[in-house]
Write a protein that holds these residues in place. Structure first.
Motif, PDB file in Angstrom:
ATOM      1  N   TRP A   1       0.835  -1.197  -0.147  1.00  0.00           N
ATOM      2  CA  TRP A   1      -0.165   0.081   0.069  1.00  0.00           C
ATOM      3  C   TRP A   1       0.897   1.342   0.129  1.00  0.00           C
ATOM      4  CZ3 TRP A   1       1.260   2.958   4.263  1.00  0.00           C
ATOM      5  CH2 TRP A   1       1.670   2.352   5.590  1.00  0.00           C
ATOM      6  N   MET A   2       2.168   1.384   0.333  1.00  0.00           N
ATOM      7  CA  MET A   2       2.951   2.505   0.568  1.00  0.00           C
ATOM      8  C   MET A   2       3.166   2.723  -0.952  1.00  0.00           C
ATOM      9  SD  MET A   2       4.760   4.736   2.295  1.00  0.00           S
ATOM     10  CE  MET A   2       5.089   4.136   3.700  1.00  0.00           C
ATOM     11  N   GLU A   3       3.222   1.866  -1.757  1.00  0.00           N
ATOM     12  CA  GLU A   3       3.525   2.497  -3.409  1.00  0.00           C
ATOM     13  C   GLU A   3       1.972   3.508  -3.657  1.00  0.00           C
ATOM     14  OE1 GLU A   3       4.217  -0.339  -6.378  1.00  0.00           O
ATOM     15  OE2 GLU A   3       5.643  -1.769  -4.942  1.00  0.00           O
ATOM     16  N   THR A   4       0.928   3.068  -3.548  1.00  0.00           N
ATOM     17  CA  THR A   4      -0.001   3.964  -3.759  1.00  0.00           C
ATOM     18  C   THR A   4       0.088   5.492  -3.111  1.00  0.00           C
ATOM     19  OG1 THR A   4      -1.797   2.060  -3.608  1.00  0.00           O
ATOM     20  CG2 THR A   4      -2.592   4.546  -3.331  1.00  0.00           C
ATOM     21  N   ILE A   5       0.700   5.588  -2.060  1.00  0.00           N
ATOM     22  CA  ILE A   5       1.125   6.838  -1.569  1.00  0.00           C
ATOM     23  C   ILE A   5       2.264   7.330  -2.268  1.00  0.00           C
ATOM     24  CG2 ILE A   5       1.866   8.086   0.534  1.00  0.00           C
ATOM     25  CD1 ILE A   5       0.524   5.835   2.256  1.00  0.00           C
ATOM     26  N   VAL A   6       3.229   6.689  -2.690  1.00  0.00           N
ATOM     27  CA  VAL A   6       4.393   7.203  -3.266  1.00  0.00           C
ATOM     28  C   VAL A   6       3.982   7.928  -4.902  1.00  0.00           C
ATOM     29  CG1 VAL A   6       6.537   6.924  -4.178  1.00  0.00           C
ATOM     30  CG2 VAL A   6       6.100   5.851  -1.980  1.00  0.00           C
ATOM     31  N   TYR A   7       2.975   6.996  -5.622  1.00  0.00           N
ATOM     32  CA  TYR A   7       2.652   7.121  -6.754  1.00  0.00           C
ATOM     33  C   TYR A   7       1.744   8.409  -6.799  1.00  0.00           C
ATOM     34  CZ  TYR A   7       4.673   3.126  -9.312  1.00  0.00           C
ATOM     35  OH  TYR A   7       5.461   2.283  -9.962  1.00  0.00           O
ATOM     36  N   LYS A   8       0.764   8.453  -5.742  1.00  0.00           N
ATOM     37  CA  LYS A   8      -0.289   9.348  -6.231  1.00  0.00           C
ATOM     38  C   LYS A   8       0.528  10.758  -5.582  1.00  0.00           C
ATOM     39  CE  LYS A   8      -3.716   6.917  -6.929  1.00  0.00           C
ATOM     40  NZ  LYS A   8      -4.492   7.117  -8.218  1.00  0.00           N
ATOM     41  N   SER A   9       1.447  10.791  -4.449  1.00  0.00           N
ATOM     42  CA  SER A   9       1.998  12.009  -4.017  1.00  0.00           C
ATOM     43  C   SER A   9       2.852  12.695  -5.069  1.00  0.00           C
ATOM     44  CB  SER A   9       2.889  11.696  -2.895  1.00  0.00           C
ATOM     45  OG  SER A   9       2.001  11.175  -1.473  1.00  0.00           O
ATOM     46  N   VAL A  10       3.743  11.741  -5.803  1.00  0.00           N
ATOM     47  CA  VAL A  10       4.426  12.564  -7.017  1.00  0.00           C
ATOM     48  C   VAL A  10       3.687  12.973  -8.046  1.00  0.00           C
ATOM     49  CG1 VAL A  10       6.334  12.039  -8.531  1.00  0.00           C
ATOM     50  CG2 VAL A  10       6.377  10.963  -6.286  1.00  0.00           C
ATOM     51  N   GLN A  11       2.571  12.370  -8.409  1.00  0.00           N
ATOM     52  CA  GLN A  11       1.746  12.645  -9.705  1.00  0.00           C
ATOM     53  C   GLN A  11       1.021  13.827  -9.232  1.00  0.00           C
ATOM     54  OE1 GLN A  11       0.104   9.309 -12.064  1.00  0.00           O
ATOM     55  NE2 GLN A  11      -0.227   8.628 -10.204  1.00  0.00           N
ATOM     56  N   TYR A  12       0.540  14.077  -8.033  1.00  0.00           N
ATOM     57  CA  TYR A  12      -0.340  15.081  -7.766  1.00  0.00           C
ATOM     58  C   TYR A  12       0.131  16.513  -8.289  1.00  0.00           C
ATOM     59  CZ  TYR A  12      -3.598  18.197  -5.287  1.00  0.00           C
ATOM     60  OH  TYR A  12      -4.328  19.165  -4.955  1.00  0.00           O
ATOM     61  N   ILE A  13       1.102  17.248  -7.989  1.00  0.00           N
ATOM     62  CA  ILE A  13       1.480  18.278  -8.414  1.00  0.00           C
ATOM     63  C   ILE A  13       1.549  18.467 -10.020  1.00  0.00           C
ATOM     64  CG2 ILE A  13       3.174  20.235  -8.476  1.00  0.00           C
ATOM     65  CD1 ILE A  13       3.505  19.815  -5.475  1.00  0.00           C
ATOM     66  N   PRO A  14       2.445  17.616 -10.570  1.00  0.00           N
ATOM     67  CA  PRO A  14       2.454  17.603 -12.187  1.00  0.00           C
ATOM     68  C   PRO A  14       1.339  17.640 -13.031  1.00  0.00           C
ATOM     69  CG  PRO A  14       4.067  16.379 -11.409  1.00  0.00           C
ATOM     70  CD  PRO A  14       3.422  16.535 -10.051  1.00  0.00           C
ATOM     71  N   LEU A  15      -0.143  16.684 -12.280  1.00  0.00           N
ATOM     72  CA  LEU A  15      -1.071  16.741 -13.157  1.00  0.00           C
ATOM     73  C   LEU A  15      -1.826  17.798 -13.008  1.00  0.00           C
ATOM     74  CD1 LEU A  15      -1.816  12.920 -12.761  1.00  0.00           C
ATOM     75  CD2 LEU A  15      -0.685  14.044 -14.597  1.00  0.00           C
TER      76      LEU A  15
END
Length: 294
Positions: A166-180
Protein backbone atom coordinates in the motif's frame (compact mmCIF):
# COMPACT_ATOMS: atom_id res chain seq x y z
CA UNK A 1 -8.75 24.61 11.27
CA UNK A 2 -8.22 21.24 12.96
CA UNK A 3 -11.99 20.88 13.37
CA UNK A 4 -12.42 21.48 9.63
CA UNK A 5 -9.78 18.87 8.79
CA UNK A 6 -11.41 16.38 11.16
CA UNK A 7 -14.76 16.92 9.44
CA UNK A 8 -13.13 16.31 6.03
CA UNK A 9 -11.55 13.15 7.44
CA UNK A 10 -14.86 11.78 8.76
CA UNK A 11 -16.77 12.84 5.65
CA UNK A 12 -14.17 10.94 3.62
CA UNK A 13 -15.16 7.71 5.39
CA UNK A 14 -18.87 8.25 4.89
CA UNK A 15 -18.42 9.33 1.30
CA UNK A 16 -16.17 6.44 0.36
CA UNK A 17 -18.34 3.87 2.19
CA UNK A 18 -21.40 5.07 0.27
CA UNK A 19 -19.41 5.00 -2.97
CA UNK A 20 -18.15 1.46 -2.34
CA UNK A 21 -21.53 0.01 -1.41
CA UNK A 22 -23.04 1.66 -4.48
CA UNK A 23 -20.27 0.17 -6.66
CA UNK A 24 -20.92 -3.35 -5.37
CA UNK A 25 -24.70 -3.43 -5.06
CA UNK A 26 -25.71 -1.26 -8.00
CA UNK A 27 -23.82 -2.49 -11.08
CA UNK A 28 -23.66 -0.13 -14.04
CA UNK A 29 -21.54 0.56 -17.11
CA UNK A 30 -19.79 3.24 -15.11
CA UNK A 31 -18.65 1.06 -12.24
CA UNK A 32 -15.04 0.33 -11.31
CA UNK A 33 -15.78 -2.70 -9.11
CA UNK A 34 -17.62 -4.74 -11.71
CA UNK A 35 -15.33 -3.60 -14.52
CA UNK A 36 -12.41 -4.93 -12.47
CA UNK A 37 -14.24 -8.22 -11.95
CA UNK A 38 -15.19 -8.44 -15.62
CA UNK A 39 -11.72 -7.60 -16.93
CA UNK A 40 -10.17 -10.13 -14.53
CA UNK A 41 -12.51 -12.91 -15.65
CA UNK A 42 -11.90 -12.18 -19.34
CA UNK A 43 -8.10 -12.02 -19.01
CA UNK A 44 -8.07 -15.15 -16.85
CA UNK A 45 -10.13 -16.87 -19.55
CA UNK A 46 -7.55 -15.83 -22.16
CA UNK A 47 -4.82 -17.27 -19.92
CA UNK A 48 -6.67 -20.59 -19.71
CA UNK A 49 -7.37 -20.78 -23.45
CA UNK A 50 -3.99 -19.56 -24.69
CA UNK A 51 -1.42 -20.16 -21.91
CA UNK A 52 2.17 -19.18 -22.62
CA UNK A 53 3.51 -21.36 -19.79
CA UNK A 54 1.48 -24.48 -20.48
CA UNK A 55 2.68 -26.28 -17.35
CA UNK A 56 1.33 -23.54 -15.08
CA UNK A 57 -1.79 -24.48 -13.14
CA UNK A 58 -5.06 -22.66 -13.81
CA UNK A 59 -5.13 -21.79 -10.09
CA UNK A 60 -1.47 -20.83 -9.98
CA UNK A 61 0.70 -20.34 -6.92
CA UNK A 62 -0.56 -17.42 -4.78
CA UNK A 63 -3.65 -16.99 -6.98
CA UNK A 64 -5.95 -16.27 -4.05
CA UNK A 65 -3.39 -14.06 -2.28
CA UNK A 66 -3.08 -11.93 -5.42
CA UNK A 67 -6.85 -11.84 -5.75
CA UNK A 68 -7.10 -10.41 -2.24
CA UNK A 69 -4.37 -7.85 -3.00
CA UNK A 70 -6.29 -6.83 -6.11
CA UNK A 71 -9.39 -5.81 -4.16
CA UNK A 72 -7.50 -4.54 -1.12
CA UNK A 73 -5.35 -2.14 -3.13
CA UNK A 74 -8.10 -1.04 -5.50
CA UNK A 75 -10.87 -0.59 -2.92
CA UNK A 76 -10.26 -1.61 0.71
CA UNK A 77 -7.14 0.46 1.39
CA UNK A 78 -9.08 3.63 0.56
CA UNK A 79 -11.87 2.51 2.89
CA UNK A 80 -9.46 1.85 5.76
CA UNK A 81 -7.58 5.14 5.67
CA UNK A 82 -6.25 6.44 2.36
CA UNK A 83 -9.28 8.31 1.03
CA UNK A 84 -9.85 10.27 4.24
CA UNK A 85 -6.17 11.06 4.83
CA UNK A 86 -5.61 12.11 1.22
CA UNK A 87 -8.65 14.41 1.35
CA UNK A 88 -7.18 16.13 4.40
CA UNK A 89 -3.73 16.33 2.78
CA UNK A 90 -5.14 17.98 -0.35
CA UNK A 91 -7.11 20.51 1.70
CA UNK A 92 -4.04 21.29 3.84
CA UNK A 93 -1.91 21.72 0.72
CA UNK A 94 -4.47 24.10 -0.81
CA UNK A 95 -4.56 26.07 2.45
CA UNK A 96 -0.76 26.29 2.34
CA UNK A 97 -0.86 27.63 -1.23
CA UNK A 98 -3.50 30.16 -0.19
CA UNK A 99 -1.01 31.69 2.25
CA UNK A 100 0.92 32.84 -0.81
CA UNK A 101 -2.17 33.92 -2.72
CA UNK A 102 -2.13 30.87 -4.99
CA UNK A 103 -5.65 29.67 -5.78
CA UNK A 104 -4.71 26.71 -7.99
CA UNK A 105 -1.71 25.15 -9.68
CA UNK A 106 -3.02 25.16 -13.23
CA UNK A 107 -0.22 26.26 -15.57
CA UNK A 108 -1.33 24.69 -18.85
CA UNK A 109 -4.92 25.23 -20.00
CA UNK A 110 -6.14 22.28 -22.06
CA UNK A 111 -9.81 22.42 -21.13
CA UNK A 112 -10.76 23.61 -24.60
CA UNK A 113 -8.93 20.74 -26.31
CA UNK A 114 -10.93 17.88 -27.86
CA UNK A 115 -11.71 15.12 -25.38
CA UNK A 116 -9.49 12.59 -27.20
CA UNK A 117 -6.52 15.00 -27.00
CA UNK A 118 -7.01 15.49 -23.26
CA UNK A 119 -7.23 11.74 -22.73
CA UNK A 120 -4.06 11.18 -24.76
CA UNK A 121 -2.13 13.88 -22.92
CA UNK A 122 -3.26 12.58 -19.53
CA UNK A 123 -2.32 9.03 -20.50
CA UNK A 124 1.17 9.96 -21.73
CA UNK A 125 2.03 12.41 -18.94
CA UNK A 126 0.76 10.14 -16.16
CA UNK A 127 2.57 7.13 -17.61
CA UNK A 128 5.87 9.04 -17.87
CA UNK A 129 5.59 10.11 -14.23
CA UNK A 130 4.80 6.52 -13.22
CA UNK A 131 7.77 5.23 -15.23
CA UNK A 132 10.08 7.54 -13.29
CA UNK A 133 8.52 6.60 -9.95
CA UNK A 134 8.88 2.92 -10.88
CA UNK A 135 12.61 3.43 -11.54
CA UNK A 136 12.85 5.17 -8.15
CA UNK A 137 11.22 2.17 -6.43
CA UNK A 138 14.03 0.00 -7.79
CA UNK A 139 16.93 2.39 -7.17
CA UNK A 140 16.08 3.51 -3.65
CA UNK A 141 17.05 0.81 -1.11
CA UNK A 142 14.30 2.00 1.24
CA UNK A 143 11.54 1.99 -1.39
CA UNK A 144 12.75 -1.32 -2.81
CA UNK A 145 11.83 -2.97 0.50
CA UNK A 146 8.19 -2.06 -0.25
CA UNK A 147 8.40 -2.86 -3.96
CA UNK A 148 9.68 -6.35 -3.15
CA UNK A 149 6.08 -7.33 -2.42
CA UNK A 150 5.23 -6.95 -6.11
CA UNK A 151 8.41 -8.74 -7.19
CA UNK A 152 7.79 -11.67 -4.86
CA UNK A 153 5.53 -13.07 -7.59
CA UNK A 154 7.11 -16.30 -8.87
CA UNK A 155 4.34 -17.29 -11.30
CA UNK A 156 2.87 -14.58 -13.49
CA UNK A 157 -0.88 -14.22 -13.77
CA UNK A 158 -3.36 -11.36 -14.27
CA UNK A 159 -3.95 -10.77 -10.54
CA UNK A 160 -0.22 -10.23 -9.94
CA UNK A 161 -0.83 -6.82 -11.52
CA UNK A 162 -2.27 -5.47 -8.28
CA UNK A 163 -0.08 -7.32 -5.78
CA UNK A 164 1.83 -4.41 -4.31
CA UNK A 165 2.44 -2.78 -0.94
CA UNK A 166 0.00 0.00 0.00
CA UNK A 167 2.95 2.36 0.45
CA UNK A 168 3.33 2.38 -3.34
CA UNK A 169 -0.10 4.01 -3.65
CA UNK A 170 1.06 6.84 -1.42
CA UNK A 171 4.33 7.30 -3.33
CA UNK A 172 2.75 7.23 -6.80
CA UNK A 173 -0.18 9.49 -5.92
CA UNK A 174 1.99 11.99 -4.05
CA UNK A 175 4.51 12.35 -6.86
CA UNK A 176 1.81 12.61 -9.53
CA UNK A 177 -0.37 15.15 -7.73
CA UNK A 178 1.42 18.42 -8.51
CA UNK A 179 2.42 17.71 -12.16
CA UNK A 180 -1.08 16.56 -13.06
CA UNK A 181 -2.69 19.40 -11.11
CA UNK A 182 -0.70 21.88 -13.20
CA UNK A 183 -2.50 20.74 -16.34
CA UNK A 184 -5.97 22.21 -16.54
CA UNK A 185 -7.88 19.20 -17.77
CA UNK A 186 -11.45 20.13 -18.64
CA UNK A 187 -12.69 16.57 -18.33
CA UNK A 188 -14.10 15.64 -14.96
CA UNK A 189 -14.13 11.94 -15.69
CA UNK A 190 -11.21 9.79 -16.81
CA UNK A 191 -13.07 6.55 -16.26
CA UNK A 192 -12.17 5.15 -19.70
CA UNK A 193 -8.50 5.97 -19.14
CA UNK A 194 -8.44 4.03 -15.86
CA UNK A 195 -10.15 1.04 -17.47
CA UNK A 196 -7.60 1.02 -20.32
CA UNK A 197 -4.68 1.03 -17.86
CA UNK A 198 -6.24 -1.86 -15.90
CA UNK A 199 -6.61 -3.91 -19.08
CA UNK A 200 -3.00 -3.25 -20.12
CA UNK A 201 -1.72 -4.02 -16.61
CA UNK A 202 -3.68 -7.26 -16.35
CA UNK A 203 -2.42 -8.42 -19.75
CA UNK A 204 1.18 -7.48 -18.92
CA UNK A 205 1.12 -9.83 -15.95
CA UNK A 206 -0.99 -12.55 -17.57
CA UNK A 207 0.23 -15.98 -18.63
CA UNK A 208 -0.09 -15.09 -22.31
CA UNK A 209 2.40 -14.37 -25.08
CA UNK A 210 1.52 -11.04 -26.68
CA UNK A 211 3.97 -8.54 -28.15
CA UNK A 212 1.68 -6.32 -30.30
CA UNK A 213 4.07 -6.58 -33.27
CA UNK A 214 5.56 -3.18 -34.24
CA UNK A 215 3.49 -1.55 -31.47
CA UNK A 216 5.75 -3.26 -28.92
CA UNK A 217 7.95 -0.15 -29.12
CA UNK A 218 5.04 1.90 -27.80
CA UNK A 219 2.95 -0.44 -25.63
CA UNK A 220 4.23 -2.50 -22.72
CA UNK A 221 3.44 -6.20 -23.21
CA UNK A 222 3.58 -9.56 -21.39
CA UNK A 223 6.86 -10.69 -22.98
CA UNK A 224 8.60 -7.44 -22.11
CA UNK A 225 7.16 -7.27 -18.61
CA UNK A 226 8.17 -10.85 -17.84
CA UNK A 227 11.77 -9.67 -18.02
CA UNK A 228 11.01 -6.87 -15.60
CA UNK A 229 10.15 -9.59 -13.09
CA UNK A 230 13.12 -11.82 -14.02
CA UNK A 231 15.23 -12.98 -11.09
CA UNK A 232 18.48 -12.60 -13.02
CA UNK A 233 19.03 -9.09 -14.38
CA UNK A 234 21.92 -7.61 -16.37
CA UNK A 235 24.99 -7.15 -14.17
CA UNK A 236 24.99 -3.84 -12.33
CA UNK A 237 21.34 -3.16 -13.11
CA UNK A 238 18.67 -2.23 -10.54
CA UNK A 239 15.96 -3.21 -13.00
CA UNK A 240 14.80 -3.14 -16.61
CA UNK A 241 11.56 -2.53 -18.54
CA UNK A 242 10.06 -0.07 -16.08
CA UNK A 243 7.14 0.80 -18.36
CA UNK A 244 3.65 0.73 -16.83
CA UNK A 245 1.39 1.01 -19.88
CA UNK A 246 3.94 2.32 -22.38
CA UNK A 247 7.23 0.70 -23.36
CA UNK A 248 8.20 3.90 -25.17
CA UNK A 249 10.19 5.34 -22.26
CA UNK A 250 12.34 2.22 -21.89
CA UNK A 251 13.34 2.34 -25.54
CA UNK A 252 14.03 6.08 -25.38
CA UNK A 253 16.10 5.95 -22.19
CA UNK A 254 17.86 2.64 -22.81
CA UNK A 255 16.26 0.47 -20.13
CA UNK A 256 14.52 -1.93 -22.53
CA UNK A 257 15.78 -5.51 -22.14
CA UNK A 258 14.36 -8.59 -23.89
CA UNK A 259 17.26 -11.04 -24.43
CA UNK A 260 14.91 -13.87 -25.48
CA UNK A 261 11.32 -15.09 -25.12
CA UNK A 262 11.95 -17.79 -22.53
CA UNK A 263 8.59 -18.23 -20.84
CA UNK A 264 10.16 -20.23 -18.00
CA UNK A 265 12.64 -17.57 -16.88
CA UNK A 266 12.87 -17.68 -13.05
CA UNK A 267 11.08 -14.74 -11.45
CA UNK A 268 11.61 -12.77 -8.26
CA UNK A 269 14.87 -11.69 -6.64
CA UNK A 270 17.72 -13.28 -4.69
CA UNK A 271 16.36 -15.34 -1.79
CA UNK A 272 12.77 -14.76 -2.88
CA UNK A 273 11.98 -18.23 -1.52
CA UNK A 274 12.60 -16.81 1.98
CA UNK A 275 10.22 -13.88 1.49
CA UNK A 276 7.05 -13.98 3.67
CA UNK A 277 4.09 -15.76 2.11
CA UNK A 278 1.08 -14.22 3.85
CA UNK A 279 -0.57 -10.84 3.31
CA UNK A 280 0.08 -9.52 6.81
CA UNK A 281 3.71 -10.69 6.86
CA UNK A 282 4.33 -9.09 3.47
CA UNK A 283 2.87 -5.68 4.26
CA UNK A 284 4.78 -5.52 7.57
CA UNK A 285 7.99 -6.88 6.03
CA UNK A 286 9.67 -3.51 5.31
CA UNK A 287 9.64 -2.68 9.03
CA UNK A 288 10.80 -6.13 10.23
CA UNK A 289 14.43 -5.34 9.64
CA UNK A 290 15.71 -7.79 12.23
CA UNK A 291 13.86 -10.69 10.59
CA UNK A 292 14.67 -9.97 6.97
CA UNK A 293 16.56 -12.53 4.98
CA UNK A 294 15.19 -11.83 1.51
Amino acid sequence: MLKEYFKIFIDGYYGYWNYLTSEIFYPSWHNYFWWLVGISVVVWGIELLFPWRKNQAAIREDFWLDGFYMFFNFFLFSLIVYNSVSNVAVEAFNDFLALFGIQNLVAIQVGTWPAWAQFLLMFVVADFIQWNVHRWLHKSPWLWEFHKVHHSVEQMGFAAHLRYHWMETIVYKSVQYIPLAMIGFGLDDFFVLHIVTIIIGHLNHANVKITYGPLKYILNNPVMHLWHHAKHLPEGSNGVNYGISLSLWDYIFGTAYIPNENENEPLGFDHVEEFPKTFWQQITYPWNRSKQKA
